[in-house]
Design an enzyme around this catalytic site. Structure first.
Site, PDB file in Angstrom:
ATOM      1  CG  ASN A   1       2.000   9.841  11.911  1.00  0.00           C
ATOM      2  OD1 ASN A   1       3.024  10.293  12.416  1.00  0.00           O
ATOM      3  ND2 ASN A   1       1.568   8.614  12.174  1.00  0.00           N
TER       4      ASN A   1
ATOM      5  CG  HIS B   1       0.884  -0.185   6.958  1.00  0.00           C
ATOM      6  ND1 HIS B   1       1.223   1.033   6.426  1.00  0.00           N
ATOM      7  CD2 HIS B   1       1.067  -1.087   5.954  1.00  0.00           C
ATOM      8  CE1 HIS B   1       1.588   0.873   5.156  1.00  0.00           C
ATOM      9  NE2 HIS B   1       1.501  -0.405   4.851  1.00  0.00           N
TER      10      HIS B   1
ATOM     11  CD  GLU C   1       5.206   0.038   9.288  1.00  0.00           C
ATOM     12  OE1 GLU C   1       6.238   0.039   8.607  1.00  0.00           O
ATOM     13  OE2 GLU C   1       4.409   0.994   9.304  1.00  0.00           O
TER      14      GLU C   1
ATOM     15  CD  GLN D   1       4.843   9.325  15.396  1.00  0.00           C
ATOM     16  OE1 GLN D   1       5.593   8.766  16.210  1.00  0.00           O
ATOM     17  NE2 GLN D   1       4.690   8.893  14.146  1.00  0.00           N
TER      18      GLN D   1
ATOM     19  CE1 TYR E   1      -1.454   8.966   8.909  1.00  0.00           C
ATOM     20  CE2 TYR E   1      -1.098   7.541  10.796  1.00  0.00           C
ATOM     21  CZ  TYR E   1      -0.779   7.931   9.518  1.00  0.00           C
ATOM     22  OH  TYR E   1       0.229   7.300   8.838  1.00  0.00           O
TER      23      TYR E   1
ATOM     24  CG  HIS F   1      -5.433   2.742   9.492  1.00  0.00           C
ATOM     25  ND1 HIS F   1      -4.548   3.719   9.128  1.00  0.00           N
ATOM     26  CD2 HIS F   1      -6.667   3.203   9.182  1.00  0.00           C
ATOM     27  CE1 HIS F   1      -5.215   4.744   8.627  1.00  0.00           C
ATOM     28  NE2 HIS F   1      -6.506   4.470   8.659  1.00  0.00           N
TER      29      HIS F   1
ATOM     30  NE  ARG G   1       0.260   7.508   1.556  1.00  0.00           N
ATOM     31  CZ  ARG G   1       1.532   7.916   1.596  1.00  0.00           C
ATOM     32  NH1 ARG G   1       2.404   7.363   2.449  1.00  0.00           N
ATOM     33  NH2 ARG G   1       1.952   8.898   0.792  1.00  0.00           N
TER      34      ARG G   1
ATOM     35  CG  ASP H   1       1.764  -1.031   1.662  1.00  0.00           C
ATOM     36  OD1 ASP H   1       1.262   0.108   1.596  1.00  0.00           O
ATOM     37  OD2 ASP H   1       2.264  -1.497   2.712  1.00  0.00           O
TER      38      ASP H   1
ATOM     39  CE  LYS I   1      -1.769   3.238  12.967  1.00  0.00           C
ATOM     40  NZ  LYS I   1      -1.588   2.232  11.897  1.00  0.00           N
TER      41      LYS I   1
HETATM   42  C1  LIG Z   1       4.485   5.641   9.550  1.00  0.00           C
HETATM   43  C2  LIG Z   1       5.764   6.408   9.655  1.00  0.00           C
HETATM   44  C3  LIG Z   1       6.684   6.453   8.624  1.00  0.00           C
HETATM   45  N1  LIG Z   1       7.847   7.159   8.758  1.00  0.00           N
HETATM   46  C4  LIG Z   1       8.761   7.210   7.622  1.00  0.00           C
HETATM   47  C5  LIG Z   1       9.263   5.850   7.165  1.00  0.00           C
HETATM   48  C6  LIG Z   1       9.416   5.993   5.676  1.00  0.00           C
HETATM   49  O1  LIG Z   1      10.714   6.510   5.376  1.00  0.00           O
HETATM   50  C7  LIG Z   1       8.374   7.055   5.288  1.00  0.00           C
HETATM   51  C8  LIG Z   1       7.119   6.467   4.676  1.00  0.00           C
HETATM   52  O2  LIG Z   1       6.682   5.428   5.537  1.00  0.00           O
HETATM   53  P1  LIG Z   1       5.565   4.407   5.040  1.00  0.00           P
HETATM   54  O3  LIG Z   1       5.788   4.045   3.623  1.00  0.00           O
HETATM   55  O4  LIG Z   1       5.494   3.299   6.068  1.00  0.00           O
HETATM   56  O5  LIG Z   1       4.261   5.318   5.145  1.00  0.00           O
HETATM   57  P2  LIG Z   1       2.760   4.789   4.990  1.00  0.00           P
HETATM   58  O6  LIG Z   1       2.642   3.730   3.949  1.00  0.00           O
HETATM   59  O7  LIG Z   1       1.909   5.999   4.879  1.00  0.00           O
HETATM   60  O8  LIG Z   1       2.492   4.102   6.400  1.00  0.00           O
HETATM   61  C9  LIG Z   1       1.368   4.430   7.197  1.00  0.00           C
HETATM   62  O9  LIG Z   1       0.247   3.926   6.503  1.00  0.00           O
HETATM   63  C10 LIG Z   1      -0.857   3.451   7.229  1.00  0.00           C
HETATM   64  C11 LIG Z   1      -2.084   4.091   6.638  1.00  0.00           C
HETATM   65  C12 LIG Z   1      -0.832   3.560   8.686  1.00  0.00           C
HETATM   66  O10 LIG Z   1      -1.865   3.429   9.344  1.00  0.00           O
HETATM   67  C13 LIG Z   1       0.434   3.771   9.398  1.00  0.00           C
HETATM   68  O11 LIG Z   1       0.356   4.932  10.193  1.00  0.00           O
HETATM   69  C14 LIG Z   1       1.633   3.839   8.556  1.00  0.00           C
HETATM   70  O12 LIG Z   1       2.123   2.528   8.429  1.00  0.00           O
HETATM   71  O13 LIG Z   1       8.038   7.733   6.505  1.00  0.00           O
HETATM   72  C15 LIG Z   1       8.164   7.853   9.912  1.00  0.00           C
HETATM   73  O14 LIG Z   1       9.235   8.485  10.023  1.00  0.00           O
HETATM   74  N2  LIG Z   1       7.273   7.816  10.960  1.00  0.00           N
HETATM   75  C16 LIG Z   1       6.086   7.113  10.869  1.00  0.00           C
HETATM   76  O15 LIG Z   1       5.303   7.129  11.851  1.00  0.00           O
END
Ligand SMILES: Cc1cn([C@H]2C[C@H](O)[C@@H](COP(=O)(O)OP(=O)(O)O[C@H]3O[C@H](C)C(=O)[C@H](O)[C@H]3O)O2)c(=O)[nH]c1=O
Length: 182
Positions: A49, A62, A142, A47, A131, A118, A59, A169, A71
């Protein structure tokens, strides 16, 4: 391609060879062969991102407790201070962290293997982070650790004021309350 281990030896800084000329630059952002030679094992990414953030966004921290994700992180616009926290209980560096500045100008990448939490704080406006992950997103697995956990004492740069956090968070718990890896 230059590979530099961090203070946590499984976490690597990867610097591609950048070819500049009057038009701009070119570099190979990923090579399966070179990457596996650096890591010393087979690694399959499944995958990609891409996130954009404003300056001051943080962020993380996680991880997925099941279907853990390795990652490979890089920045194509702006800058982040990227942090990996060792949450493998059996590790001699359990509870330790490393941080590296990844920017559109230094082209550095960070390899964060499975078994780590991370996160990153954003240093420029806007910043775009790309990433690769070694397993698919699994929200049910998660987990989060709070960014300012006093037991980790992560030295986040540039946080004159409180970072911009997601609700998830803001609600994260310290490492002592977290599920960790064996
Ligand atoms: C991570 C992820 C999120 N989503 C959707 C779920 C939520 O509706 C939206 C935002 O998700 P989130 O707030 O969890 O995104 P981040 O805070 O950037 O999360 C990431 O932040 C840190 C830096 C990490 O290392 C992880 O890859 C990941 O947890 O994207 C997806 O559809 N697929 C995904 O792989």
């Amino acid at each position: 391609m230059k590979i530099t281990p961090t203070a946590i030896s499984d976490v690597l800084v990867i610097e591609p060879t950048v070819f500049g000329d009057a038009r701009g630059f070119f570099f190979e952002s990923f090579s399966q062969k070179v990457f596996e030679e650096a890591v010393g094992r087979r690694v399959q990414f499944v995958q990609d991102n891409h996130s954009r953030s404003a300056k001051g966004v943080l962020r993380g921290l996680h991880y997925q407790i099941h279907q853990p994700q390795g990652k490979l992180i890089r920045v194509v616009r702006g800058s982040v201070f990227d942090v990996a926290v060792d949450i493998r209980r059996s590790s001699s560096t359990f509870g330790s962290w490393v941080g590296v500045e990844l920017t559109e100008f230094n082209h550095k990448q960070l390899w964060v293997p499975e078994g780590f939490a991370h996160g990153f704080v954003v240093g420029a406006d806007p910043t775009e982070v790309l990433y690769k992950t070694t397993d698919y997103y699994a929200p049910e697995h998660e987990r989060s650790i709070v960014w300012n956990d006093p037991s980790l004492a992560i030295e986040w740069p540039g946080l004159g004021s409180a970072p911009t956090l997601s609700a998830k968070d803001k609600a994260a718990l310290p490492l002592t309350n977290a599920e960790v890896f064996p």
